[in-house]
Design an enzyme around this catalytic site. Structure first.
Site, mmCIF file in Angstrom:
data_model
loop_
_atom_site.group_PDB
_atom_site.id
_atom_site.type_symbol
_atom_site.label_atom_id
_atom_site.label_comp_id
_atom_site.label_asym_id
_atom_site.label_seq_id
_atom_site.Cartn_x
_atom_site.Cartn_y
_atom_site.Cartn_z
ATOM 1 N N LYS A 87 -26.848 44.865 6.162
ATOM 2 C CA LYS A 87 -26.295 43.939 5.157
ATOM 3 C C LYS A 87 -26.703 44.355 3.759
ATOM 4 C CE LYS A 87 -25.818 40.004 8.221
ATOM 5 N NZ LYS A 87 -26.444 38.943 8.949
ATOM 6 N N ILE B 45 -19.427 35.200 -0.081
ATOM 7 C CA ILE B 45 -19.887 34.866 -1.438
ATOM 8 C C ILE B 45 -20.866 35.926 -1.940
ATOM 9 C CG2 ILE B 45 -21.039 33.087 -2.833
ATOM 10 C CD1 ILE B 45 -20.221 31.101 -0.532
ATOM 11 N N LYS C 161 -23.407 45.243 1.717
ATOM 12 C CA LYS C 161 -23.047 44.269 0.687
ATOM 13 C C LYS C 161 -23.577 44.675 -0.695
ATOM 14 C CE LYS C 161 -22.898 40.346 3.933
ATOM 15 N NZ LYS C 161 -22.951 38.876 4.063
ATOM 16 N N ASN D 201 -23.451 24.510 11.031
ATOM 17 C CA ASN D 201 -24.566 25.177 11.697
ATOM 18 C C ASN D 201 -25.851 24.392 11.458
ATOM 19 O OD1 ASN D 201 -25.926 26.215 9.215
ATOM 20 N ND2 ASN D 201 -23.932 27.184 8.970
ATOM 21 N N PHE E 234 -29.906 36.685 2.336
ATOM 22 C CA PHE E 234 -30.725 36.375 3.506
ATOM 23 C C PHE E 234 -30.014 36.947 4.726
ATOM 24 C CE2 PHE E 234 -34.337 33.387 3.146
ATOM 25 C CZ PHE E 234 -34.377 33.285 1.765
HETATM 26 O O1 PMT Z 1 -31.916 25.742 5.709
HETATM 27 P P1 PMT Z 1 -33.101 25.899 6.648
HETATM 28 O O2 PMT Z 1 -33.024 24.969 7.833
HETATM 29 O O3 PMT Z 1 -34.417 25.827 5.923
HETATM 30 O O4 PMT Z 1 -32.996 27.361 7.281
HETATM 31 C C1 PMT Z 1 -33.143 28.487 6.459
HETATM 32 C C2 PMT Z 1 -32.132 29.569 6.834
HETATM 33 C C3 PMT Z 1 -32.427 30.097 8.212
HETATM 34 C C4 PMT Z 1 -30.700 29.013 6.766
HETATM 35 C C5 PMT Z 1 -32.275 30.698 5.740
HETATM 36 O O5 PMT Z 1 -33.571 31.192 5.750
HETATM 37 C C6 PMT Z 1 -31.274 31.821 5.981
HETATM 38 O O6 PMT Z 1 -31.499 32.729 6.743
HETATM 39 N N1 PMT Z 1 -30.117 31.740 5.303
HETATM 40 C C7 PMT Z 1 -28.965 32.645 5.537
HETATM 41 C C8 PMT Z 1 -28.241 32.219 6.773
HETATM 42 C C9 PMT Z 1 -27.043 33.084 7.072
HETATM 43 O O7 PMT Z 1 -25.945 32.609 7.000
HETATM 44 O O8 PMT Z 1 -27.319 34.338 7.300
HETATM 45 P P2 PMT Z 1 -26.195 35.484 7.657
HETATM 46 O O9 PMT Z 1 -26.994 36.614 8.168
HETATM 47 O O10 PMT Z 1 -25.102 34.911 8.483
HETATM 48 O O11 PMT Z 1 -25.598 35.795 6.215
HETATM 49 C C10 PMT Z 1 -26.086 36.830 5.403
HETATM 50 C C11 PMT Z 1 -26.019 36.454 3.947
HETATM 51 O O12 PMT Z 1 -24.653 36.358 3.544
HETATM 52 C C12 PMT Z 1 -26.666 35.153 3.576
HETATM 53 O O13 PMT Z 1 -27.337 35.333 2.341
HETATM 54 C C13 PMT Z 1 -25.491 34.195 3.419
HETATM 55 O O14 PMT Z 1 -25.778 33.158 2.445
HETATM 56 C C14 PMT Z 1 -24.412 35.123 2.920
HETATM 57 N N2 PMT Z 1 -23.031 34.735 3.271
HETATM 58 C C15 PMT Z 1 -22.623 34.690 4.582
HETATM 59 C C16 PMT Z 1 -21.308 34.392 4.871
HETATM 60 C C17 PMT Z 1 -20.408 34.131 3.822
HETATM 61 N N3 PMT Z 1 -19.149 33.825 4.078
HETATM 62 N N4 PMT Z 1 -20.833 34.161 2.560
HETATM 63 C C18 PMT Z 1 -22.121 34.463 2.262
HETATM 64 O O15 PMT Z 1 -22.499 34.492 1.092
#
Ligand code: PMT
Length: 400
Positions: free
Chosen positions: A336, A306, A340, A209, A322
């Protein structure tokens, strides 16, 4: 305000060296103990005697000076300092210290110093904008060096642009705020994930991504500055590896999961800023997929979550997630947070003109069980510092 604080001031060779006299005076007025060292070219602009008179101490200029070494040797000087301040810092000195050269007293002190370092650059605007200088500054940032950015205006050469050394009052103020910044996360262990994961399809291709890692790395810097012991677990990025933190490089979501769980037992705060792939190809063959068929189907397997797994631990750390959303930001973020079982979630818009993936700036809506706060659009370093303050407030509120 700076009573008994020991500031080692390095003056390097530029016309702004004259401003370092005023700076020495201001620091002393605030109660600091100031020792001055100068490069040879700085002495072409200002006599060491002037700094000696203002600081009340002999000025060191040479690396190999028997007399000076007998008084206070260069290693001793580096150990003595609470802060090492290079002002003005020329492009040449920035380049030397960024690359670890130690061919004069100032660059040797930089290598020997274990205290926080501040640089206040001063140079012609073209030199400041040159990619070499900008790259050196990025390297210095990975060393944990604090930049006191130069200002725009008319320069000594008569040209106009960015490159004038910040005014002595401002630099003095930075020193005051350095010593009054509380180490809000002192002695806490923080694990931060950053960047994108890569899920291999075949030996040459992967699913990934747009995450650049900027947000997660900025958080690692901010947490370090706040006194935390930081472990940064990162996907592959174009960013330089930060110094002074435990750095773990991974590629896939499963590797990130393993790396996180190796560190989680002693972790006080976990921040999941990485964009982890939700799914991985179920089969990753040993051979490159050939383009024979008109259509192919990929079957994907769900990756471990994770963040949810960390929050579900019996002795879970304070867990901050995030949420990256293209629509209904608050609804999905709150979902979330609850689903979570997180302590806090920082939600950002992605796929817009500003903020989110790749950009240098971002904005966050942060939610916890009984509160929320909006952090307005700003550069990711500043935003990270604001988020770290908020996390520390909530951490202590929930752990007292
Ligand atoms: O890296 P940059 O270019 O500076 O951009 C920053 C960012 C946009 C990546 C950052 O600010 C951000 O939003 N990070 C989380 C991105 C994401 O995957 O969001 P999500 O809504 O899909 O996931 C929710 C949370 O679950 C996140 O904390 C993610 O780390 C976590 N997750 C998701 C899937 C997974 N299999 N395991 C996880 O731990």
């Amino acid at each position: 305000m700076l009573s008994q604080k020991k500031i080692l001031l390095a003056v390097t060779g530029g016309i702004a060296a004259y401003k370092a006299l005023e700076l020495t005076h201001l620091l002393k007025k605030q109660g600091a103990e100031v020792r001055v060292v100068m490069t040879k070219s700085a002495t072409a602009f200002i006599q060491p005697l002037s700094f000696q008179a203002l600081s009340g101490h002999a000025v060191h200029c040479e690396l190999l000076d028997v007399e000076a070494e007998n008084a206070m040797g260069h290693i001793e000087l580096a150990r003595w300092a609470d802060v090492f301040l290079i002002a003005p810092a020329t492009a040449n000195t920035l380049a030397k210290v960024a690359h670890g050269l130690a061919d004069d007293l100032v660059s040797t002190l930089y290598l020997a110093a274990t205290c926080p370092v501040y640089v206040a650059p001063a140079m012609n605007h073209a030199m400041w904008n040159h990619p070499a200088t900008q790259t050196n500054l990025k390297i210095l940032q990975t060393h944990g060096v604090n930049l006191i950015a130069p200002e725009a205006g008319e320069q000594a050469c008569g040209e106009v642009g960015i490159g004038r050394m910040s005014e002595p009052e401002k630099i003095c103020h930075k020193m005051i705020s350095h010593f009054s910044t509380p180490q809000i996360l002192k002695n806490l262990n923080i694990v931060i994930t950053a960047g994108a994961t890569r899920e291999p399809l075949d030996p040459v291709r992967y699913l990934t991504n747009r995450s650049s890692g900027k947000m997660g790395y900025a958080l690692a810097f901010a947490a370090q500055k706040a006194g935390a012991n930081v472990t940064l677990i990162s996907g592959v990025t174009q960013l330089l590896q930060p110094q002074n933190c435990h750095f773990v490089q991974i590629e896939t979501a499963e590797q990130m999961h393993t790396a996180v769980f190796e560190k989680i037992e002693s972790c006080d705060i976990f921040i999941g800023a990485a964009a982890v792939a939700d799914y991985r190809p179920i089969v990753c063959g040993g051979e490159k997929i050939k383009k024979n068929a008109e259509q192919i189907t990929l079957t994907l397997q769900k990756n471990p979550d994770i963040l949810a797994d960390v929050a579900a631990l019996e002795n879970a750390p304070f867990t901050v997630g995030f949420a990256a959303e293209t629509h209904e930001l608050e609804r999905y973020a709150r979902d979330k947070l609850t689903r979570k079982k997180l302590n806090m979630i920082a939600a950002n818009w992605v796929g817009r003109e500003k903020g989110g993936f790749e950009h240098d700036e971002n904005a966050l809506d942060v939610f916890w069980q009984d509160g929320q706060k909006t952090l307005e659009m700003t550069d990711k370093s500043k935003l990270a510092r604001q988020l770290i303050v908020l996390i520390s407030e909530r951490f202590y509120a929930e752990n007292i």
